[in-house]
Design an enzyme around this catalytic site. Structure first.
Site, PDB file in Angstrom:
ATOM      1  N   HIS A  41       0.829  -1.206   0.000  1.00  0.00           N
ATOM      2  CA  HIS A  41       0.000   0.000   0.000  1.00  0.00           C
ATOM      3  C   HIS A  41       0.866   1.260   0.000  1.00  0.00           C
ATOM      4  O   HIS A  41       0.565   2.225  -0.696  1.00  0.00           O
ATOM      5  CB  HIS A  41      -0.952   0.005   1.202  1.00  0.00           C
ATOM      6  CG  HIS A  41      -2.232  -0.719   0.947  1.00  0.00           C
ATOM      7  ND1 HIS A  41      -2.315  -2.091   0.903  1.00  0.00           N
ATOM      8  CD2 HIS A  41      -3.482  -0.254   0.722  1.00  0.00           C
ATOM      9  CE1 HIS A  41      -3.568  -2.433   0.661  1.00  0.00           C
ATOM     10  NE2 HIS A  41      -4.297  -1.335   0.543  1.00  0.00           N
ATOM     11  N   LYS A 106      -9.800  -7.373   8.683  1.00  0.00           N
ATOM     12  CA  LYS A 106     -10.457  -7.593   9.967  1.00  0.00           C
ATOM     13  C   LYS A 106     -10.247  -6.344  10.810  1.00  0.00           C
ATOM     14  O   LYS A 106      -9.253  -5.640  10.663  1.00  0.00           O
ATOM     15  CB  LYS A 106      -9.922  -8.838  10.674  1.00  0.00           C
ATOM     16  CG  LYS A 106      -8.482  -8.751  11.113  1.00  0.00           C
ATOM     17  CD  LYS A 106      -8.046 -10.010  11.839  1.00  0.00           C
ATOM     18  CE  LYS A 106      -6.586  -9.857  12.281  1.00  0.00           C
ATOM     19  NZ  LYS A 106      -6.074 -11.046  12.934  1.00  0.00           N
TER      20      LYS A 106
END
Length: 177
Positions: A41, A106
């Site tokens: 990222h 999550k």
């Protein structure tokens, strides 16, 4: 209690598909998605800031926040459980604004990420933490497509069949946490 939907959905996720979902829906994803974590990222974000071409197409993409373990013999991938999504929160709004439609991870997300989900008619799915070995059985192929030097954090394209997730944040502002 309201009945939650169980939905089988083919990837890619479009704005129309994302808008059809609501928090609490159980979704089984089938098709191709990307795998990327923190280091990948950061590299994508650096390219965006420099105005350079990305190694992946973000339009209607789904990114699974996962760092796989090495594949066992005869399998495309090892354990494939989700990682904590909040580590991608500083990058997610920009990626969503550039066309990403779904994230799988999550844990909780920031207000900025949730606003970007609404603004872009996107969705945040949770995968079950601690179930990486089971989730890997839904992955039929895995190929590194960028940043091979990052090892387990390289960007992969995976193909999934009936990959189980739960809608945690929807484009109507719903949020399970």
């Amino acid at each position: 209690m309201e009945n939650k939907m169980e939905i089988h959905m083919d990837l890619p996720i479009t704005a129309e598909k994302a808008s059809s979902l609501k928090i609490g829906d159980f979704v089984y994803l089938t098709g191709e998605m990307y795998v990327a974590r923190d280091a990948a990222h950061k590299r994508l974000f650096d390219l965006i800031e420099k105005g350079q071409k990305l190694p992946i197409d973000l339009k209607d993409s789904t990114i699974y926040y996962m760092g796989p373990s090495p594949a066992r013999e005869g399998r495309p991938i090892g354990s494939a459980g989700p990682t904590t999504a909040s580590r991608m929160d500083k990058y997610a709004p920009t990626l969503l604004d550039l066309g990403e439609k779904a994230m799988v991870g999550k844990g909780k997300r920031t207000k900025e990420v949730l606003e970007a989900v609404v603004r872009n008619h996107a969705v945040y799915f949770a995968a079950i933490g601690g179930a990486g070995a089971l989730l890997s059985k839904c992955i039929t192929s895995s190929k590194i497509i960028a940043y091979e030097d990052l090892g387990a954090e390289a960007i992969r394209k995976i193909t999934v069949k009936d990959f189980p997730v739960i809608v945690v944040a929807d484009d109507k502002g719903g949020y399970l946490y």
